[in-house]
Design a protein around this motif. Structure first.
Motif, short mmCIF file in Angstrom:
data_model
loop_
_atom_site.label_atom_id
_atom_site.label_comp_id
_atom_site.label_asym_id
_atom_site.label_seq_id
_atom_site.Cartn_x
_atom_site.Cartn_y
_atom_site.Cartn_z
N UNK A 63 -32.68 80.77 -6.72
CA UNK A 63 -32.37 80.61 -8.03
C UNK A 63 -31.25 79.28 -8.44
N UNK A 64 -31.80 77.55 -7.95
CA UNK A 64 -30.11 77.35 -7.73
C UNK A 64 -29.97 77.32 -9.26
N UNK A 65 -28.83 76.57 -8.85
CA UNK A 65 -27.70 76.66 -10.69
C UNK A 65 -26.73 75.44 -10.39
N UNK A 66 -26.63 74.11 -9.29
CA UNK A 66 -25.16 73.74 -9.33
C UNK A 66 -25.81 72.96 -8.75
N UNK A 67 -26.93 72.12 -8.81
CA UNK A 67 -27.94 70.96 -8.38
C UNK A 67 -27.84 69.60 -8.37
N UNK A 68 -27.37 68.55 -7.03
CA UNK A 68 -26.68 67.72 -7.24
C UNK A 68 -28.62 66.63 -7.16
N UNK A 69 -28.10 65.55 -7.49
CA UNK A 69 -29.97 64.14 -7.32
C UNK A 69 -29.16 63.26 -6.56
N UNK A 70 -28.79 62.92 -5.63
CA UNK A 70 -28.38 61.48 -5.41
C UNK A 70 -29.16 60.68 -4.81
N UNK A 71 -30.94 61.07 -5.20
CA UNK A 71 -31.62 60.12 -5.16
C UNK A 71 -32.15 59.16 -6.81
N UNK A 122 -19.88 60.65 -0.51
CA UNK A 122 -19.92 61.92 -1.09
C UNK A 122 -18.84 62.68 -1.09
N UNK A 123 -17.79 61.66 -1.16
CA UNK A 123 -16.53 62.95 -1.86
C UNK A 123 -17.21 63.47 -3.25
N UNK A 124 -17.42 62.80 -3.99
CA UNK A 124 -18.47 62.78 -5.35
C UNK A 124 -19.00 63.94 -5.80
N UNK A 125 -20.12 63.44 -4.63
CA UNK A 125 -21.00 64.87 -4.75
C UNK A 125 -20.40 66.59 -3.80
N UNK A 126 -19.71 66.50 -3.07
CA UNK A 126 -18.60 67.19 -2.60
C UNK A 126 -17.82 67.69 -3.87
N UNK A 127 -17.35 67.04 -4.43
CA UNK A 127 -15.82 67.75 -5.31
C UNK A 127 -17.87 68.53 -6.79
N UNK A 128 -18.66 68.04 -7.26
CA UNK A 128 -19.43 68.79 -7.38
C UNK A 128 -19.82 70.39 -7.39
N UNK A 129 -19.71 70.47 -6.09
CA UNK A 129 -19.57 71.89 -5.33
C UNK A 129 -21.12 72.96 -5.43
N UNK A 130 -22.07 71.23 -5.43
CA UNK A 130 -24.27 72.20 -5.18
C UNK A 130 -24.25 73.31 -4.31
N UNK A 132 -27.35 72.83 -3.86
CA UNK A 132 -28.84 72.15 -3.45
C UNK A 132 -28.69 70.41 -3.76
N UNK A 133 -29.25 69.80 -2.64
CA UNK A 133 -28.56 68.61 -3.00
C UNK A 133 -30.19 67.54 -3.14
N UNK A 134 -30.47 67.43 -3.40
CA UNK A 134 -32.52 66.08 -3.37
C UNK A 134 -31.94 64.53 -3.13
N UNK A 152 -23.92 71.23 1.20
CA UNK A 152 -25.60 72.19 0.66
C UNK A 152 -26.87 72.38 1.22
N UNK A 153 -27.58 73.08 0.88
CA UNK A 153 -28.65 72.20 1.46
C UNK A 153 -29.53 71.06 1.41
N UNK A 154 -29.65 70.39 1.66
CA UNK A 154 -30.92 69.14 1.02
C UNK A 154 -32.29 69.73 1.03
N UNK A 155 -32.86 68.88 -0.02
CA UNK A 155 -34.35 68.99 -0.13
C UNK A 155 -34.48 67.20 0.16
N UNK A 156 -35.52 66.91 1.70
CA UNK A 156 -35.34 65.00 1.22
C UNK A 156 -36.61 65.02 0.70
N UNK A 157 -37.13 64.22 0.39
CA UNK A 157 -37.76 63.23 -0.34
C UNK A 157 -38.33 61.94 -0.26
N UNK A 158 -39.86 61.82 -1.06
CA UNK A 158 -39.90 59.98 -0.46
C UNK A 158 -41.51 60.16 -0.93
N UNK A 159 -41.84 58.90 -1.02
CA UNK A 159 -42.93 58.78 -1.50
C UNK A 159 -43.31 57.36 -1.54
#
Length: 339
Positions: A63-71, A122-130, A132-134, A152-159
């Protein structure tokens, strides 16, 4: 943990963007398992789940609670699912309706930003303490995926390819444990698309379209083929796209044509209907004195129309809204064709 099994290979403004897409075949091969990625290999009471993304399997919080989207795409899909990411790329504070529908701007305009999808902080991503990352990994620079995986675990996307954005949206839903909601939203989208296919079957079957935009300084132009990230609404209703002419395209499926000089605007003579990018009226007006443009069959018949706003669909609800807008465009086309 970030356990991964490799399974194979791994689309903001438009008008001047010429990004290269991966082949539709690779994505569609992967997508066959994406919709079933919700709970493989873990008990219901486990604190983690194994989900499938474009690169294989990755272990994520149950149950992820702190998700960061870098896409660019996943934030809208998450909002559709009732989830608000704690970090997104820049741009969601921009109210421009051609960038994204208002609902996503309103939901995420105050969300912390982590750079751009092509120049990540990347530092801004880490600051959010995620937890899960998309990430759409094609846009990550060298070494950034590994650094993200260290946070954090990274879910990799593309389409890429016709309809492949739907597979990405289902993958996002499955990754957050909401596969059923994702499928329901997809069903609503497809039902609306089928309605428009039936309503405008005559005009769609008898005409080939060219969806085109302009490059920098209005000095170049290019068209978008089936499967490009700018035309998913047209794809969904079964529109037929004009074939590219010699020297106009490199051959990569789903990618924009070569950006051509205005002197080559005559290549659009093989389209019965011209659709220009939303908000590009100035560019179209600049062509009004161009003799070649004025003599194009579609121009002479008045079959030039504006595309829907926010055409880069990022989620099923976004797509359904685009179809509602496309209904209005197709109504104009149909009325003109019958006049």
């Amino acid at each position: 943990m970030n356990r991964r099994t490799t399974r194979g290979p791994r689309s903001l403004r438009l008008r001047s963007l010429t990004l290269t897409a991966v082949t539709a075949a690779a994505v569609l091969t992967i997508s066959s398992c994406s919709a079933n990625a919700a709970d493989s290999g873990k008990d219901a009471g486990s604190k983690t789940r194994t989900v499938t993304d474009i690169a294989g399997e990755v272990e994520v919080p149950a149950k992820p609670e702190r998700i960061v989207s870098v896409d660019f795409y996943s934030p809208a899909a998450l909002v559709d699912l009732g989830i608000k990411p704690i970090g997104v790329v820049e741009g969601f504070n921009d109210p421009d309706p051609d960038l994204r529908p208002k609902v996503y701007h309103e939901a995420l305009k105050k969300t912390a930003t982590v750079g751009t999808y092509y120049e990540l902080n990347i530092e801004a991503v880490a600051k959010q303490n995620p937890d899960m990352i998309f990430a759409e990994t094609r846009f990550l620079r060298k070494g950034e995926l590994k650094r993200l995986q260290g946070i954090a675990p990274v879910v990799q996307l593309d389409a890429s390819g016709v309809g492949a954005w739907e597979d990405r949206s289902l993958m996002i839903a499955a990754a957050v444990g909401k596969a059923d909601e994702g499928k329901q939203q997809q069903a609503t989208f497809k039902k609306r698309a089928d309605e428009l296919k039936t309503k405008y079957a005559d005009v769609l079957s008898k005409n080939e379209i060219a969806v085109f935009g302009y490059g920098q300084d209005h000095s170049t132009w290019g068209t978008y083929p089936a499967g490009h990230f700018y035309v998913p609404a047209w794809d969904a209703v079964g529109a037929k796209f004009r074939p590219f002419t010699k020297g106009e395209h490199k051959g990569e499926p789903g990618t924009v044509s070569q950006w051509l000089s205005i002197e080559q605007i005559g290549k659009l003579s093989n389209a019965e209907i011209l659709i220009h990018a939303h908000g590009s009226q100035d560019f179209v007006s600049s062509l009004s004195k161009n003799t070649v443009w004025k003599n194009l069959p579609a121009v002479k018949k008045g079959m030039v129309f504006e595309n829907v706003p926010a055409a880069v669909v990022s989620s099923f609800n976004w797509g359904t809204e685009n179809l509602n807008q496309l209904d209005k465009v197709l109504a104009q086309i149909d009325a003109k064709a019958k006049s």
